[in-house]
Motif scaffolding. Sequence first.
Motif, mmCIF file in Angstrom:
data_model
loop_
_atom_site.group_PDB
_atom_site.id
_atom_site.type_symbol
_atom_site.label_atom_id
_atom_site.label_comp_id
_atom_site.label_asym_id
_atom_site.label_seq_id
_atom_site.Cartn_x
_atom_site.Cartn_y
_atom_site.Cartn_z
ATOM 1 N N SER A 4 65.711 7.802 -57.008
ATOM 2 C CA SER A 4 64.504 7.223 -56.381
ATOM 3 C C SER A 4 63.195 7.648 -57.187
ATOM 4 O O SER A 4 63.262 8.671 -57.746
ATOM 5 C CB SER A 4 64.325 7.328 -55.000
ATOM 6 O OG SER A 4 65.477 6.894 -54.528
ATOM 7 N N VAL A 5 61.994 6.654 -57.072
ATOM 8 C CA VAL A 5 61.032 7.153 -57.372
ATOM 9 C C VAL A 5 60.059 7.215 -56.145
ATOM 10 O O VAL A 5 59.799 6.326 -55.523
ATOM 11 C CB VAL A 5 60.478 5.963 -58.325
ATOM 12 C CG1 VAL A 5 58.741 6.165 -58.747
ATOM 13 C CG2 VAL A 5 61.098 5.632 -59.805
ATOM 14 N N SER A 6 59.351 8.442 -56.238
ATOM 15 C CA SER A 6 58.595 8.549 -55.143
ATOM 16 C C SER A 6 57.244 8.145 -55.230
ATOM 17 O O SER A 6 56.623 8.257 -56.276
ATOM 18 C CB SER A 6 58.685 10.159 -54.665
ATOM 19 O OG SER A 6 58.086 10.938 -55.551
ATOM 20 N N ARG A 7 56.370 8.012 -54.202
ATOM 21 C CA ARG A 7 54.858 7.708 -54.159
ATOM 22 C C ARG A 7 54.183 8.670 -53.221
ATOM 23 O O ARG A 7 54.813 8.756 -52.184
ATOM 24 C CB ARG A 7 54.795 6.383 -54.074
ATOM 25 C CG ARG A 7 53.140 6.158 -53.797
ATOM 26 C CD ARG A 7 53.120 4.636 -53.355
ATOM 27 N NE ARG A 7 51.584 4.322 -53.563
ATOM 28 C CZ ARG A 7 50.803 3.675 -52.525
ATOM 29 N NH1 ARG A 7 51.450 3.387 -51.431
ATOM 30 N NH2 ARG A 7 49.753 3.509 -52.590
ATOM 31 N N SER A 8 53.177 9.454 -53.653
ATOM 32 C CA SER A 8 52.566 10.372 -52.838
ATOM 33 C C SER A 8 51.126 10.195 -53.251
ATOM 34 O O SER A 8 50.713 9.625 -54.350
ATOM 35 C CB SER A 8 53.141 11.576 -52.877
ATOM 36 O OG SER A 8 52.629 12.505 -51.795
ATOM 37 N N TYR A 9 50.373 11.451 -52.700
ATOM 38 C CA TYR A 9 48.989 11.529 -53.340
ATOM 39 C C TYR A 9 48.507 12.886 -53.612
ATOM 40 O O TYR A 9 49.285 13.616 -53.156
ATOM 41 C CB TYR A 9 47.823 10.663 -52.631
ATOM 42 C CG TYR A 9 47.919 11.361 -51.017
ATOM 43 C CD1 TYR A 9 47.099 12.405 -51.004
ATOM 44 C CD2 TYR A 9 48.617 10.743 -50.167
ATOM 45 C CE1 TYR A 9 47.002 12.657 -49.430
ATOM 46 C CE2 TYR A 9 48.501 11.061 -48.825
ATOM 47 C CZ TYR A 9 47.825 12.192 -48.569
ATOM 48 O OH TYR A 9 47.568 12.356 -47.379
ATOM 49 N N SER A 10 47.671 13.148 -54.582
ATOM 50 C CA SER A 10 47.247 14.690 -54.733
ATOM 51 C C SER A 10 45.807 14.612 -55.189
ATOM 52 O O SER A 10 45.352 13.506 -55.687
ATOM 53 C CB SER A 10 48.079 15.107 -55.865
ATOM 54 O OG SER A 10 47.850 16.524 -56.184
ATOM 55 N N ILE A 11 45.217 16.029 -55.197
ATOM 56 C CA ILE A 11 43.965 16.114 -55.661
ATOM 57 C C ILE A 11 44.026 15.536 -57.295
ATOM 58 O O ILE A 11 44.733 15.905 -57.926
ATOM 59 C CB ILE A 11 43.332 17.515 -55.552
ATOM 60 C CG1 ILE A 11 44.360 18.489 -56.022
ATOM 61 C CG2 ILE A 11 43.224 17.695 -53.944
ATOM 62 C CD1 ILE A 11 43.584 20.031 -56.021
ATOM 63 N N THR A 12 42.808 15.167 -57.689
ATOM 64 C CA THR A 12 42.784 14.568 -59.102
ATOM 65 C C THR A 12 42.586 15.651 -59.984
ATOM 66 O O THR A 12 42.623 15.267 -61.416
ATOM 67 C CB THR A 12 41.767 13.513 -59.323
ATOM 68 O OG1 THR A 12 40.570 13.888 -58.650
ATOM 69 C CG2 THR A 12 42.054 12.412 -58.353
ATOM 70 N N GLU A 13 42.431 16.963 -59.627
ATOM 71 C CA GLU A 13 42.088 17.982 -60.699
ATOM 72 C C GLU A 13 43.704 18.393 -61.239
ATOM 73 O O GLU A 13 43.721 18.947 -62.383
ATOM 74 C CB GLU A 13 41.617 19.289 -60.105
ATOM 75 C CG GLU A 13 39.998 19.292 -59.701
ATOM 76 C CD GLU A 13 39.800 18.609 -58.493
ATOM 77 O OE1 GLU A 13 40.722 18.601 -57.587
ATOM 78 O OE2 GLU A 13 38.585 18.055 -58.227
ATOM 79 N N PHE A 14 44.666 17.691 -60.594
ATOM 80 C CA PHE A 14 45.978 18.165 -61.229
ATOM 81 C C PHE A 14 46.454 17.192 -62.614
ATOM 82 O O PHE A 14 45.823 16.147 -62.603
ATOM 83 C CB PHE A 14 46.976 17.867 -60.285
ATOM 84 C CG PHE A 14 47.178 18.775 -59.217
ATOM 85 C CD1 PHE A 14 46.572 19.962 -59.062
ATOM 86 C CD2 PHE A 14 48.248 18.992 -58.178
ATOM 87 C CE1 PHE A 14 46.614 21.054 -58.084
ATOM 88 C CE2 PHE A 14 48.652 19.720 -57.283
ATOM 89 C CZ PHE A 14 47.875 20.919 -57.229
ATOM 90 N N GLY A 15 46.922 17.856 -63.261
ATOM 91 C CA GLY A 15 47.626 17.230 -64.509
ATOM 92 C C GLY A 15 48.761 16.318 -64.498
ATOM 93 O O GLY A 15 49.594 17.133 -64.301
ATOM 94 N N PHE A 16 48.700 15.183 -64.498
ATOM 95 C CA PHE A 16 49.775 14.574 -64.357
ATOM 96 C C PHE A 16 49.885 13.617 -65.603
ATOM 97 O O PHE A 16 48.699 13.393 -66.374
ATOM 98 C CB PHE A 16 50.014 13.608 -63.146
ATOM 99 C CG PHE A 16 50.291 14.293 -61.900
ATOM 100 C CD1 PHE A 16 50.534 15.457 -61.792
ATOM 101 C CD2 PHE A 16 49.911 13.536 -60.688
ATOM 102 C CE1 PHE A 16 50.842 16.282 -60.551
ATOM 103 C CE2 PHE A 16 50.118 14.355 -59.489
ATOM 104 C CZ PHE A 16 50.552 15.656 -59.596
ATOM 105 N N SER A 17 50.788 12.862 -65.926
ATOM 106 C CA SER A 17 51.004 11.986 -67.110
ATOM 107 C C SER A 17 50.251 10.410 -66.705
ATOM 108 O O SER A 17 49.825 10.234 -65.597
ATOM 109 C CB SER A 17 52.405 11.585 -67.718
ATOM 110 O OG SER A 17 53.071 12.901 -67.772
ATOM 111 N N VAL A 18 49.963 9.750 -67.922
ATOM 112 C CA VAL A 18 49.430 8.523 -67.637
ATOM 113 C C VAL A 18 50.069 7.562 -68.566
ATOM 114 O O VAL A 18 50.575 8.139 -69.471
ATOM 115 C CB VAL A 18 47.724 8.488 -67.810
ATOM 116 C CG1 VAL A 18 47.077 9.243 -66.883
ATOM 117 C CG2 VAL A 18 47.433 8.719 -69.107
ATOM 118 N N ARG A 19 50.184 6.244 -68.226
ATOM 119 C CA ARG A 19 50.829 5.325 -69.102
ATOM 120 C C ARG A 19 49.797 4.436 -69.469
ATOM 121 O O ARG A 19 49.249 3.684 -68.318
ATOM 122 C CB ARG A 19 52.200 4.591 -68.352
ATOM 123 C CG ARG A 19 52.537 3.755 -68.899
ATOM 124 C CD ARG A 19 53.762 3.966 -69.980
ATOM 125 N NE ARG A 19 54.424 2.904 -70.377
ATOM 126 C CZ ARG A 19 55.556 2.882 -71.101
ATOM 127 N NH1 ARG A 19 56.190 4.174 -71.156
ATOM 128 N NH2 ARG A 19 56.105 1.891 -71.529
#
Length: 100
Positions: free
Chosen positions: A81-96
């Motif tokens: 599965s692909v999960s959906r959640s939220y986090s503080i924007t200071e974290f480094g995640f990928s972008v497409r």
Amino acid sequence: GIEKNIAKSLAAEYGWQPYEYNECAVGNNQSTNNTIGFGALPAGNYGGSFSNFGNNAYYWSATGHSSSDSYYRCLYYNSTSVSRSYSITEFGFSVRCVRD
């Protein structure tokens, strides 16, 4: 929320932690991943230090959750599965990035 049974079709064909216990998990038989061409790589995340490289792919959404949080989607090497959640924007995640 969770989008069920679509992770393999989004995940790249290499780079994931192997996972033999669930036939439809991203890490199982990786050569059958990426049927739609998205090619998600398990780049992990950054929150003061790097973690989850090879295990998870976190992607920011353009949708905010609050003034300090945004939604993200995540693929896990041992899940279908692909999960959906939220986090503080200071974290480094990928972008497409998508070209118009």
